[in-house]
Design a protein around this motif. Sequence first.
Motif, PDB file in Angstrom:
ATOM      1  N   LEU A   1      21.789   3.254  -2.211  1.00  0.00           N
ATOM      2  CA  LEU A   1      22.029   4.453  -3.001  1.00  0.00           C
ATOM      3  C   LEU A   1      21.129   5.602  -2.548  1.00  0.00           C
ATOM      4  O   LEU A   1      21.589   6.708  -2.263  1.00  0.00           O
ATOM      5  N   ILE A   2      19.820   5.324  -2.456  1.00  0.00           N
ATOM      6  CA  ILE A   2      18.890   6.382  -2.076  1.00  0.00           C
ATOM      7  C   ILE A   2      19.158   6.840  -0.644  1.00  0.00           C
ATOM      8  O   ILE A   2      19.134   8.030  -0.334  1.00  0.00           O
ATOM      9  N   ARG A   3      19.483   5.899   0.245  1.00  0.00           N
ATOM     10  CA  ARG A   3      19.789   6.307   1.626  1.00  0.00           C
ATOM     11  C   ARG A   3      21.051   7.135   1.692  1.00  0.00           C
ATOM     12  O   ARG A   3      21.138   8.105   2.451  1.00  0.00           O
ATOM     13  N   GLY A   4      22.048   6.727   0.903  1.00  0.00           N
ATOM     14  CA  GLY A   4      23.288   7.489   0.871  1.00  0.00           C
ATOM     15  C   GLY A   4      23.042   8.910   0.392  1.00  0.00           C
ATOM     16  O   GLY A   4      23.545   9.885   0.973  1.00  0.00           O
ATOM     17  N   LEU A   5      22.247   9.040  -0.652  1.00  0.00           N
ATOM     18  CA  LEU A   5      21.925  10.377  -1.165  1.00  0.00           C
ATOM     19  C   LEU A   5      21.166  11.169  -0.115  1.00  0.00           C
ATOM     20  O   LEU A   5      21.414  12.357   0.090  1.00  0.00           O
ATOM     21  N   ALA A   6      20.236  10.499   0.555  1.00  0.00           N
ATOM     22  CA  ALA A   6      19.425  11.185   1.563  1.00  0.00           C
ATOM     23  C   ALA A   6      20.310  11.758   2.668  1.00  0.00           C
ATOM     24  O   ALA A   6      20.081  12.859   3.150  1.00  0.00           O
ATOM     25  N   LYS A   7      21.348  11.012   3.035  1.00  0.00           N
ATOM     26  CA  LYS A   7      22.208  11.474   4.129  1.00  0.00           C
ATOM     27  C   LYS A   7      22.955  12.749   3.791  1.00  0.00           C
ATOM     28  O   LYS A   7      23.318  13.516   4.667  1.00  0.00           O
ATOM     29  N   THR A   8      23.215  12.989   2.499  1.00  0.00           N
ATOM     30  CA  THR A   8      23.942  14.212   2.149  1.00  0.00           C
ATOM     31  C   THR A   8      23.053  15.445   2.251  1.00  0.00           C
ATOM     32  O   THR A   8      23.528  16.565   2.202  1.00  0.00           O
ATOM     33  N   GLY A   9      21.737  15.244   2.348  1.00  0.00           N
ATOM     34  CA  GLY A   9      20.846  16.391   2.460  1.00  0.00           C
ATOM     35  C   GLY A   9      20.208  16.813   1.145  1.00  0.00           C
ATOM     36  O   GLY A   9      19.342  17.686   1.133  1.00  0.00           O
ATOM     37  N   VAL A  10      20.615  16.201   0.017  1.00  0.00           N
ATOM     38  CA  VAL A  10      20.039  16.651  -1.256  1.00  0.00           C
ATOM     39  C   VAL A  10      18.599  16.197  -1.448  1.00  0.00           C
ATOM     40  O   VAL A  10      17.914  16.685  -2.338  1.00  0.00           O
ATOM     41  N   LEU A  11      18.139  15.268  -0.600  1.00  0.00           N
ATOM     42  CA  LEU A  11      16.762  14.797  -0.750  1.00  0.00           C
ATOM     43  C   LEU A  11      15.850  15.333   0.351  1.00  0.00           C
ATOM     44  O   LEU A  11      14.803  14.757   0.630  1.00  0.00           O
ATOM     45  N   ASN A  12      16.264  16.438   0.972  1.00  0.00           N
ATOM     46  CA  ASN A  12      15.454  16.973   2.075  1.00  0.00           C
ATOM     47  C   ASN A  12      14.027  17.310   1.669  1.00  0.00           C
ATOM     48  O   ASN A  12      13.140  17.375   2.508  1.00  0.00           O
ATOM     49  N   ALA A  13      13.796  17.536   0.390  1.00  0.00           N
ATOM     50  CA  ALA A  13      12.439  17.870  -0.042  1.00  0.00           C
ATOM     51  C   ALA A  13      11.556  16.621  -0.133  1.00  0.00           C
ATOM     52  O   ALA A  13      10.389  16.727  -0.468  1.00  0.00           O
ATOM     53  N   PHE A  14      12.140  15.446   0.163  1.00  0.00           N
ATOM     54  CA  PHE A  14      11.390  14.195   0.051  1.00  0.00           C
ATOM     55  C   PHE A  14      11.306  13.502   1.411  1.00  0.00           C
ATOM     56  O   PHE A  14      12.195  13.667   2.248  1.00  0.00           O
ATOM     57  N   SER A  15      10.269  12.701   1.584  1.00  0.00           N
ATOM     58  CA  SER A  15      10.109  11.991   2.859  1.00  0.00           C
ATOM     59  C   SER A  15      11.355  11.190   3.192  1.00  0.00           C
ATOM     60  O   SER A  15      11.821  11.192   4.327  1.00  0.00           O
ATOM     61  N   VAL A  16      11.911  10.505   2.191  1.00  0.00           N
ATOM     62  CA  VAL A  16      13.059   9.637   2.448  1.00  0.00           C
ATOM     63  C   VAL A  16      14.239  10.469   2.958  1.00  0.00           C
ATOM     64  O   VAL A  16      14.985  10.042   3.841  1.00  0.00           O
ATOM     65  N   GLY A  17      14.381  11.678   2.449  1.00  0.00           N
ATOM     66  CA  GLY A  17      15.465  12.551   2.886  1.00  0.00           C
ATOM     67  C   GLY A  17      15.280  13.001   4.324  1.00  0.00           C
ATOM     68  O   GLY A  17      16.214  12.985   5.126  1.00  0.00           O
ATOM     69  N   ARG A  18      14.050  13.353   4.656  1.00  0.00           N
ATOM     70  CA  ARG A  18      13.801  13.827   6.024  1.00  0.00           C
ATOM     71  C   ARG A  18      13.949  12.709   7.041  1.00  0.00           C
ATOM     72  O   ARG A  18      14.469  12.919   8.126  1.00  0.00           O
ATOM     73  N   GLU A  19      13.510  11.499   6.642  1.00  0.00           N
ATOM     74  CA  GLU A  19      13.677  10.384   7.581  1.00  0.00           C
ATOM     75  C   GLU A  19      15.152  10.125   7.859  1.00  0.00           C
ATOM     76  O   GLU A  19      15.550   9.914   8.996  1.00  0.00           O
ATOM     77  N   ALA A  20      15.958  10.157   6.800  1.00  0.00           N
ATOM     78  CA  ALA A  20      17.391   9.878   6.976  1.00  0.00           C
ATOM     79  C   ALA A  20      18.041  10.925   7.869  1.00  0.00           C
ATOM     80  O   ALA A  20      18.923  10.615   8.666  1.00  0.00           O
ATOM     81  N   ARG A  21      17.609  12.176   7.731  1.00  0.00           N
ATOM     82  CA  ARG A  21      18.240  13.238   8.499  1.00  0.00           C
ATOM     83  C   ARG A  21      17.701  13.313   9.911  1.00  0.00           C
ATOM     84  O   ARG A  21      18.337  13.889  10.798  1.00  0.00           O
ATOM     85  N   ALA A  22      16.512  12.765  10.137  1.00  0.00           N
ATOM     86  CA  ALA A  22      15.918  12.877  11.464  1.00  0.00           C
ATOM     87  C   ALA A  22      16.593  11.931  12.445  1.00  0.00           C
ATOM     88  O   ALA A  22      16.562  12.138  13.646  1.00  0.00           O
ATOM     89  N   LYS A  23      17.211  10.873  11.913  1.00  0.00           N
ATOM     90  CA  LYS A  23      17.811   9.866  12.797  1.00  0.00           C
ATOM     91  C   LYS A  23      19.020  10.425  13.526  1.00  0.00           C
ATOM     92  O   LYS A  23      19.753  11.216  12.987  1.00  0.00           O
TER      93      LYS A  23
ATOM     94  N   ARG B   1       0.812  -1.216   0.000  1.00  0.00           N
ATOM     95  CA  ARG B   1       0.000   0.000   0.000  1.00  0.00           C
ATOM     96  C   ARG B   1       0.852   1.276   0.000  1.00  0.00           C
ATOM     97  O   ARG B   1       0.479   2.272   0.585  1.00  0.00           O
ATOM     98  N   TYR B   2       1.983   1.217  -0.631  1.00  0.00           N
ATOM     99  CA  TYR B   2       2.882   2.377  -0.731  1.00  0.00           C
ATOM    100  C   TYR B   2       3.175   2.977   0.646  1.00  0.00           C
ATOM    101  O   TYR B   2       3.209   4.184   0.825  1.00  0.00           O
ATOM    102  N   ARG B   3       3.322   2.082   1.621  1.00  0.00           N
ATOM    103  CA  ARG B   3       3.618   2.558   2.973  1.00  0.00           C
ATOM    104  C   ARG B   3       4.935   2.021   3.492  1.00  0.00           C
ATOM    105  O   ARG B   3       5.454   2.513   4.474  1.00  0.00           O
ATOM    106  N   ARG B   4       5.457   0.967   2.879  1.00  0.00           N
ATOM    107  CA  ARG B   4       6.698   0.395   3.397  1.00  0.00           C
ATOM    108  C   ARG B   4       7.777   0.441   2.337  1.00  0.00           C
ATOM    109  O   ARG B   4       7.574   0.035   1.196  1.00  0.00           O
ATOM    110  N   PHE B   5       8.908   0.990   2.726  1.00  0.00           N
ATOM    111  CA  PHE B   5       9.971   1.230   1.756  1.00  0.00           C
ATOM    112  C   PHE B   5      11.322   0.743   2.268  1.00  0.00           C
ATOM    113  O   PHE B   5      12.355   1.291   1.946  1.00  0.00           O
ATOM    114  N   GLY B   6      11.298  -0.286   3.119  1.00  0.00           N
ATOM    115  CA  GLY B   6      12.533  -0.797   3.703  1.00  0.00           C
ATOM    116  C   GLY B   6      13.282  -1.718   2.747  1.00  0.00           C
ATOM    117  O   GLY B   6      12.841  -1.976   1.622  1.00  0.00           O
TER     118      GLY B   6
END
Lengths: 666, 201
Positions: free
Chosen positions: B179-201, B119-124
Amino acid sequence: MVQGQRKGVQVRNLTWTPFASPKPLLKQLTFTVEPGERVLLIGPSGSGKSTLLRAIAGVLQETESGDLLGEIEADSAGLLLQDPNDSLASDTIYREVAFGLENAGVGQPEMRTRVSAAVNSVALNKPLGHASKDLSGGEMQRMAFAGVLAMNPELLLLDEPTSMLDPDSADSVRSAVSIDLEREGSTLIVVEHRFEAWLPIVNRILVLNGDGELVFDGEPNAIIQNHADSLESLGLWLPGLSAPKPKKIELGEPASGQLKILTGASGAGKTTELKRRLNTDSLAKIIPTEIGYVPQQAELTIIGNTVFETASMTAKLVAKQLGLSEVNAIEHTRKLLESLNLSHLENANPYEISGGEQRRLAVATALAHGPTALYLDEPTVGQDRESWAAILGVILSARDSGVQVTVATHDADLIRFADEITVIKPSSSISVKDDVPQVSGLAIFLAPIMLLIGSMGVTSVSRGLMTLAVLFASAAILGTRGFRIARPKVLIPALLGVASIGFSNWYLSEGANPITGLVAAMRVATFVFPGVLLATQLRPIPLGDQLGQSLRLPARPVVAAVAAMQRIESLLGLWSELRFIHSIRGLSIGNTPWMRVSEFSRMVFALLIQAIRGAAVMAVAMNSRGFSAGRRGSKRTWAEPPKRGRLDWLVLGLSAIAAAAPFLIR
Amino acid sequence: MNTSNSNQKIFAWRGIDLLTSAVLAVALGVAFWGFDVFVYPIVGLATAGFPPLGGLATGVWILPAVAGMLLVRRPGAAIFVEVIAANVELALGNSWGVTVLVSGLLQAAGVEIVFALFRYRRFGFAVAAIAGALSAVFEIVGYELNAYYADYSPVFKIVLVICAIVSGAAVSGGLGSLLIRGLAKTGVLNAFSVGREARAK
């Protein structure tokens, strides 16, 4: 537009805190801009000027993540960005300028009138069908401005519109702006670091400080005269104030180096010439790390997770290769970072520091390993006075310690320090728009798919021969109608692919029957070769027109896909630029599989980061021209009707015959 | 006012969703082209002797679909990104011609189905790996075994399918997630949920 209806800009208690940032970038801003006022917005780099423009344009929350408090009310706004390349959405002047009108659902007749009017008002004397990529920097920026004007905005928001341009091109952009202001009485907010030339145009200045607070607001002369000291201490480039003295820095024993300057009009080829010299520098080939390089996109030099890691990586590598201890490398890097006012950022994420800071970091990175030749592309763009003095200081001290320095720049204050100046003249390039494809989008896809279905009938050698014969005949017929194979080389991978299919189906089939392999190869050949040849006709723009208009696929995904496809060339360029930067930083491809894979991963990662950052700026540029979600009421229109290829029907007809061929014989 | 939840309306793509995923697709297309230059010669040599092992490369071609879905987390993301990446491949030249689009659609469909089931809710990692595996099955069973390898004996067909499943799960699911998690950690994906989750940790 009736004056009375306009409200100008009202900002109340605006605070913006970017996601994951410890402090706000814009803090408690409150001000009003009356309709028709012309405002210059200044402040040190990192003070949030661009962000404020984006917030007023209504695109901030669509493209960035963070907490926005307070209220903004503004007239319909047009936003012009620093680099017109970021705004490119299509291929020709006409379509670029028409982009906002397409999003607004304007019909084609009205679109033609408005586009011509906008292009005329920016004095862009080029045919509307001219390829946008072949314009000079100043022309391209005026084209982007025409794209803003075509939408009849009441409020013009200009974000450093001339900072990348040479003085003449900058003049041409400014005069286009002031002509429009006179004619339309629009409201203006312009951001610019070197703002002296804007003073005759504006009648008010707003000053932000480094904490994103509004510190001064008033009539330009009064502000500049009464607050000169405070403005200077913010690092602003005040008119009449001569360039600061380069910072005194000592990098090594005195030796004789040279500072060579490449200058010339924007788009004349300064960068190309700098790279040519860099590539012919014999050191770059023998010992790449003897070279230091600061590209125009300074952030390309970032490798690693912290500012210090980025700056010191090559220095450490070189020390290791020479069997020296890392201590000196680390010390030297620290000294450079300190000279360039970056010490406080040593542990910061290099992707999240400001653009000006990234440029200084690139300078530190280029020098940390002690190269003997240094190449810099526009190293002073967007720097405040203090940082400018620091960069100049580092460049001059490198020269005075024996480094051969070459700089491409249009910064007159920097040029004054040259030992040798070369003025690059624009080469008159002949610009031809991409040849019109003979076969267009849908036929390119449909024909091979018909052949794929037909290939299921290729079950014997005779059926295979029959089909291939029909295909050869078809190719001959197409040849007589003018179909040409632009790059015969494209067939080589296909040839290898077909051979491997034949080979593997032979010895992996039951009984390892060679006939089985031959039939398999023929079957695959019937759709692979035509598919590869037709793919050479693929052009994103005509394909997008067909998908959006003939097939009526949803417009926005099609437009996004086409705009992204238009970026293939620039991404390929980015890839080779990254490869080059990595090689002079000592990160070679290497010989072991592991080294190859790890360098490949680094490259992909760096490429994706740049691509995604580029996409975010594209989103700002395109959203500010109406490309955002949720405007369901108006239907998007298209600037030009879809164009069918001359040979579309012929290709489809011949493919249908070839697809039927295997079923015709026993 | 928190504007961080870009996922409230999963069918309403924002401009930045469309543009970032489209540009990601093009950049991955360029990276594939680089892969051919840098890495494939090694893989190609390693699998030349026994083509079914080539199935181990299948996951590479599925990666854009998985990465696109992990980036924008919206229905259609896998199809959108994979189809554009296939077009880039075509534009830069490839072995199989226009029919890569057929492959691309099949692969993307496999990825879409799995994320839709969740249901487009799990992305692990696990979901991404299942998506990559199903996608590989679609590609091999739905396409390659008919179009290219129809005459392999059953044993080799099975070897090919297994290699592809492993690759789909590990390369497209596993590496795609990294790859997507690595990108998220650099901050370039902050406009996306995946980016914010990575940075919130």
